[in-house]
Design an enzyme around this catalytic site. Structure first.
Site, PDB file in Angstrom:
ATOM      1  N   THR A  42     -58.313 -47.459-186.988  1.00 38.59           N
ATOM      2  CA  THR A  42     -58.407 -48.087-185.940  1.00 38.59           C
ATOM      3  C   THR A  42     -59.098 -49.583-187.010  1.00 38.59           C
ATOM      4  O   THR A  42     -58.768 -49.964-187.954  1.00 38.59           O
ATOM      5  CB  THR A  42     -59.835 -47.412-185.224  1.00 38.59           C
ATOM      6  OG1 THR A  42     -60.264 -48.139-184.300  1.00 38.59           O
ATOM      7  CG2 THR A  42     -60.692 -46.633-186.188  1.00 38.59           C
ATOM      8  N   LYS A  46     -55.682 -51.904-188.553  1.00 39.50           N
ATOM      9  CA  LYS A  46     -54.789 -51.685-187.347  1.00 39.50           C
ATOM     10  C   LYS A  46     -53.627 -52.837-188.020  1.00 39.50           C
ATOM     11  O   LYS A  46     -52.046 -51.800-188.163  1.00 39.50           O
ATOM     12  CB  LYS A  46     -54.501 -52.144-186.267  1.00 39.50           C
ATOM     13  CG  LYS A  46     -55.911 -50.628-185.798  1.00 39.50           C
ATOM     14  CD  LYS A  46     -55.716 -51.323-183.618  1.00 39.50           C
ATOM     15  CE  LYS A  46     -56.957 -49.999-183.249  1.00 39.50           C
ATOM     16  NZ  LYS A  46     -56.111 -50.067-182.172  1.00 39.50           N
ATOM     17  N   ASN A  67     -51.471 -47.875-184.116  1.00 39.28           N
ATOM     18  CA  ASN A  67     -52.715 -47.381-184.250  1.00 39.28           C
ATOM     19  C   ASN A  67     -52.254 -45.854-184.654  1.00 39.28           C
ATOM     20  O   ASN A  67     -53.142 -44.883-184.825  1.00 39.28           O
ATOM     21  CB  ASN A  67     -53.387 -47.163-182.765  1.00 39.28           C
ATOM     22  CG  ASN A  67     -52.508 -46.519-181.947  1.00 39.28           C
ATOM     23  OD1 ASN A  67     -51.340 -46.848-181.427  1.00 39.28           O
ATOM     24  ND2 ASN A  67     -53.289 -45.993-181.014  1.00 39.28           N
ATOM     25  N   ASP A  82     -52.052 -47.649-177.637  1.00 40.20           N
ATOM     26  CA  ASP A  82     -53.090 -48.046-177.509  1.00 40.20           C
ATOM     27  C   ASP A  82     -52.239 -49.021-176.144  1.00 40.20           C
ATOM     28  O   ASP A  82     -53.210 -48.587-175.189  1.00 40.20           O
ATOM     29  CB  ASP A  82     -52.971 -49.601-177.692  1.00 40.20           C
ATOM     30  CG  ASP A  82     -54.635 -48.685-178.873  1.00 40.20           C
ATOM     31  OD1 ASP A  82     -54.790 -47.737-178.982  1.00 40.20           O
ATOM     32  OD2 ASP A  82     -54.733 -49.089-179.759  1.00 40.20           O
ATOM     33  N   ARG A 132     -63.034 -66.238-177.070  1.00 43.03           N
ATOM     34  CA  ARG A 132     -64.332 -67.399-177.285  1.00 43.03           C
ATOM     35  C   ARG A 132     -63.303 -67.955-178.525  1.00 43.03           C
ATOM     36  O   ARG A 132     -64.185 -69.053-178.583  1.00 43.03           O
ATOM     37  CB  ARG A 132     -65.798 -66.280-177.597  1.00 43.03           C
ATOM     38  CG  ARG A 132     -65.187 -65.695-179.260  1.00 43.03           C
ATOM     39  CD  ARG A 132     -66.810 -64.702-179.517  1.00 43.03           C
ATOM     40  NE  ARG A 132     -66.535 -63.725-180.327  1.00 43.03           N
ATOM     41  CZ  ARG A 132     -67.964 -63.708-180.754  1.00 43.03           C
ATOM     42  NH1 ARG A 132     -68.532 -63.453-180.837  1.00 43.03           N
ATOM     43  NH2 ARG A 132     -67.815 -62.269-181.815  1.00 43.03           N
ATOM     44  N   PRO A 134     -60.320 -69.913-178.829  1.00 47.02           N
ATOM     45  CA  PRO A 134     -59.862 -70.582-178.335  1.00 47.02           C
ATOM     46  C   PRO A 134     -58.576 -70.111-179.176  1.00 47.02           C
ATOM     47  O   PRO A 134     -57.515 -69.990-177.974  1.00 47.02           O
ATOM     48  CB  PRO A 134     -59.837 -71.672-178.297  1.00 47.02           C
ATOM     49  CG  PRO A 134     -60.960 -72.918-178.150  1.00 47.02           C
ATOM     50  CD  PRO A 134     -61.369 -71.166-179.118  1.00 47.02           C
ATOM     51  N   GLN A 135     -58.381 -70.301-180.563  1.00 47.38           N
ATOM     52  CA  GLN A 135     -57.074 -70.314-181.027  1.00 47.38           C
ATOM     53  C   GLN A 135     -56.273 -68.673-181.037  1.00 47.38           C
ATOM     54  O   GLN A 135     -54.774 -69.367-181.022  1.00 47.38           O
ATOM     55  CB  GLN A 135     -57.289 -70.791-182.884  1.00 47.38           C
ATOM     56  CG  GLN A 135     -57.291 -72.374-183.051  1.00 47.38           C
ATOM     57  CD  GLN A 135     -59.072 -71.948-182.648  1.00 47.38           C
ATOM     58  OE1 GLN A 135     -60.340 -71.241-182.312  1.00 47.38           O
ATOM     59  NE2 GLN A 135     -59.940 -72.976-183.871  1.00 47.38           N
ATOM     60  N   TYR A 195     -65.924 -47.790-173.866  1.00 45.11           N
ATOM     61  CA  TYR A 195     -66.524 -46.575-172.698  1.00 45.11           C
ATOM     62  C   TYR A 195     -67.083 -46.164-173.620  1.00 45.11           C
ATOM     63  O   TYR A 195     -67.702 -46.760-174.939  1.00 45.11           O
ATOM     64  CB  TYR A 195     -64.735 -45.456-173.121  1.00 45.11           C
ATOM     65  CG  TYR A 195     -64.537 -45.239-174.282  1.00 45.11           C
ATOM     66  CD1 TYR A 195     -64.908 -44.450-175.249  1.00 45.11           C
ATOM     67  CD2 TYR A 195     -63.721 -45.993-175.061  1.00 45.11           C
ATOM     68  CE1 TYR A 195     -64.692 -44.326-176.564  1.00 45.11           C
ATOM     69  CE2 TYR A 195     -62.947 -45.585-176.443  1.00 45.11           C
ATOM     70  CZ  TYR A 195     -63.747 -45.277-176.591  1.00 45.11           C
ATOM     71  OH  TYR A 195     -63.397 -44.569-178.503  1.00 45.11           O
ATOM     72  N   GLY A 216     -62.196 -47.130-170.146  1.00 43.74           N
ATOM     73  CA  GLY A 216     -61.359 -47.642-171.514  1.00 43.74           C
ATOM     74  C   GLY A 216     -61.687 -45.608-171.345  1.00 43.74           C
ATOM     75  O   GLY A 216     -60.856 -45.406-172.439  1.00 43.74           O
TER      76      GLY A 216
HETATM   77  P1  NAP Z   1     -61.052 -56.769-182.135  1.00 42.81           P
HETATM   78  O1  NAP Z   1     -60.003 -57.159-182.516  1.00 42.81           O
HETATM   79  O2  NAP Z   1     -62.205 -57.110-182.545  1.00 42.81           O
HETATM   80  O3  NAP Z   1     -60.268 -58.065-180.712  1.00 42.81           O
HETATM   81  C1  NAP Z   1     -62.005 -58.417-179.870  1.00 42.81           C
HETATM   82  C2  NAP Z   1     -61.767 -59.804-179.428  1.00 42.81           C
HETATM   83  O4  NAP Z   1     -62.689 -60.199-178.388  1.00 42.81           O
HETATM   84  C3  NAP Z   1     -61.627 -60.865-180.287  1.00 42.81           C
HETATM   85  O5  NAP Z   1     -61.356 -62.116-179.397  1.00 42.81           O
HETATM   86  C4  NAP Z   1     -63.346 -61.379-180.391  1.00 42.81           C
HETATM   87  O6  NAP Z   1     -63.317 -63.397-180.425  1.00 42.81           O
HETATM   88  C5  NAP Z   1     -63.753 -61.288-178.641  1.00 42.81           C
HETATM   89  N1  NAP Z   1     -65.496 -60.719-179.090  1.00 42.81           N
HETATM   90  C6  NAP Z   1     -66.207 -59.804-179.653  1.00 42.81           C
HETATM   91  N2  NAP Z   1     -67.744 -60.022-179.817  1.00 42.81           N
HETATM   92  C7  NAP Z   1     -67.254 -60.999-178.128  1.00 42.81           C
HETATM   93  C8  NAP Z   1     -68.442 -61.681-177.811  1.00 42.81           C
HETATM   94  N3  NAP Z   1     -69.490 -61.029-177.833  1.00 42.81           N
HETATM   95  N4  NAP Z   1     -68.066 -63.019-176.849  1.00 42.81           N
HETATM   96  C9  NAP Z   1     -66.726 -62.889-176.127  1.00 42.81           C
HETATM   97  N5  NAP Z   1     -65.508 -62.447-177.297  1.00 42.81           N
HETATM   98  C10 NAP Z   1     -66.089 -61.111-177.706  1.00 42.81           C
HETATM   99  O7  NAP Z   1     -61.202 -55.721-181.288  1.00 42.81           O
HETATM  100  P2  NAP Z   1     -60.085 -54.918-180.355  1.00 42.81           P
HETATM  101  O8  NAP Z   1     -59.540 -54.055-180.921  1.00 42.81           O
HETATM  102  O9  NAP Z   1     -59.169 -55.822-179.653  1.00 42.81           O
HETATM  103  O10 NAP Z   1     -60.891 -53.921-179.090  1.00 42.81           O
HETATM  104  C11 NAP Z   1     -61.960 -54.526-178.574  1.00 42.81           C
HETATM  105  C12 NAP Z   1     -62.558 -53.220-177.856  1.00 42.81           C
HETATM  106  O11 NAP Z   1     -62.006 -52.286-176.804  1.00 42.81           O
HETATM  107  C13 NAP Z   1     -63.471 -52.573-178.470  1.00 42.81           C
HETATM  108  O12 NAP Z   1     -65.145 -52.669-179.208  1.00 42.81           O
HETATM  109  C14 NAP Z   1     -63.365 -50.964-177.822  1.00 42.81           C
HETATM  110  O13 NAP Z   1     -64.244 -50.871-177.945  1.00 42.81           O
HETATM  111  C15 NAP Z   1     -62.109 -51.328-177.150  1.00 42.81           C
HETATM  112  N6  NAP Z   1     -61.483 -50.687-177.125  1.00 42.81           N
HETATM  113  C16 NAP Z   1     -60.871 -49.423-177.074  1.00 42.81           C
HETATM  114  C17 NAP Z   1     -59.512 -48.497-176.613  1.00 42.81           C
HETATM  115  C18 NAP Z   1     -59.757 -47.415-175.994  1.00 42.81           C
HETATM  116  O14 NAP Z   1     -58.712 -46.580-175.583  1.00 42.81           O
HETATM  117  N7  NAP Z   1     -60.435 -47.277-174.447  1.00 42.81           N
HETATM  118  C19 NAP Z   1     -58.545 -49.216-177.367  1.00 42.81           C
HETATM  119  C20 NAP Z   1     -58.783 -50.469-178.159  1.00 42.81           C
HETATM  120  C21 NAP Z   1     -59.750 -51.040-178.364  1.00 42.81           C
HETATM  121  P3  NAP Z   1     -63.942 -63.794-181.811  1.00 42.81           P
HETATM  122  O15 NAP Z   1     -61.952 -63.224-182.458  1.00 42.81           O
HETATM  123  O16 NAP Z   1     -64.192 -65.122-181.587  1.00 42.81           O
HETATM  124  O17 NAP Z   1     -64.141 -62.698-182.629  1.00 42.81           O
END
Ligand code: NAP
Length: 248
Positions: A42, A46, A67, A82, A132, A134-135, A195, A216
């Site tokens: 995780t 990843k 994952n 995922d 947030r 944009p790139q 979740y 989730g």
């Molecule tokens: P990640 O790779 O760190 O990406 C998070 C995204 O959210 C990035 O685009 C980040 O923007 C944005 N972000 C973070 N904080 C923010 C805020 N306060 N306001 C607006 N945008 C924000 O994480 P990920 O792997 O995609 O996971 C995201 C969430 O999905 C996790 O926290 C987890 O709870 C959930 N998830 C759940 C499962 C499941 O099995 N249910 C699986 C995977 C993930 P920046 O790039 O600007 O930081």
């Protein structure tokens, strides 16, 4: 939940969490390969484990992250369950409603890539993605050209959407909402990848406002069940896995 599935399959193995610093990842992977271990990875590993895999499935290549991994001979193999987990979550959330044609994805990180890989497989569904940074959204949309376009605000992303997905961590605190409920299109299905016990505040509020909504948890269980099936080649007992996560 993996230990519950292992017990139900009479497999004398334990699933353990390893807290690995990024600098210690190469050593940890070497140990796992030597032991012919399988496992999950995780955040923040990843992409690094993706790069370390000598062989990956086509869907892991599409996402750009793994994952789940296992060892064949001395080869580290990676997959991304995922994608299947998200697909399963949406099928449960949509139920008998028409299949979504326009999705809005809030967030542009690793899970958003898995979301877009699933949507690309559906055929005929397009996605607007907002991040947030944009790139990040632009780069992700470029990788999923024909399926995804990057937009400059969350409001633009949800315009006309019949499926709205939170792929940010917003909501882990049980208070914050990734988008106010009154800005969601009427009738849109709401899917939160986050979740937590008792569901997320966003899911509860969306349902109160009349939306079909799911957090989730079903994605978590399904990606885990699919991983189990990659490791052992036998069906995972999803009921046992659900019972285990509900006890958390
Ligand atoms: P990640 O790779 O760190 O990406 C998070 C995204 O959210 C990035 O685009 C980040 O923007 C944005 N972000 C973070 N904080 C923010 C805020 N306060 N306001 C607006 N945008 C924000 O994480 P990920 O792997 O995609 O996971 C995201 C969430 O999905 C996790 O926290 C987890 O709870 C959930 N998830 C759940 C499962 C499941 O099995 N249910 C699986 C995977 C993930 P920046 O790039 O600007 O930081």
């Amino acid at each position: 939940m993996q230990n519950a599935a292992l017990a139900r399959a009479d497999l004398p193995l334990r699933y353990e969490a390893w807290d690995v610093e990024p600098s210690a990842l190469p050593e940890a992977l070497a140990t796992l390969i030597a032991e012919h271990a399988g496992g999950n990875v995780t955040i923040p590993h990843k992409a690094a484990v993706f790069a370390a895999c000598a062989r990956r499935t086509a869907i892991a290549d599409r996402v750009g992250a793994v994952n789940v991994f296992w060892v064949e001979g001395s080869t580290l193999v990676g997959d991304n369950t995922d994608v299947g987990g998200f697909d399963h979550l949406v099928r449960r959330a949509v139920g008998a409603a028409p299949w979504p044609r326009r999705a809005a994805v809030l967030g542009a990180g690793g899970s958003a890539a898995a979301v877009l890989a699933a949507i690309a497989e559906w055929g005929g569904t397009t996605a607007s993605i907002w991040g947030r940074t944009p790139q990040s959204a632009t780069a992700l949309a470029a990788r999923f050209g024909g399926t995804a376009v990057a937009v400059s605000s969350a409001d633009l992303a949800v315009e006309g959407a019949d499926l709205v997905i939170n792929a940010t961590p917003i909501g882990l605190d049980d208070l914050s909402l990734p988008m106010p409920i009154d800005r969601l299109p009427a009738g849109a299905v709401v899917v939160d990848l986050v979740y937590r016990p008792g569901e997320t505040a966003w899911v509860r509020a969306a349902r109160t406002a009349g939306h079909r909504a799911a957090d989730g948890l079903a994605m978590l269980v399904e990606q885990g069940a699919l991983a189990f099936e990659r490791w052992f080649g036998v069906e995972a007992d999803r009921d046992a896995m659900w019972a285990a996560v509900r006890r958390l």
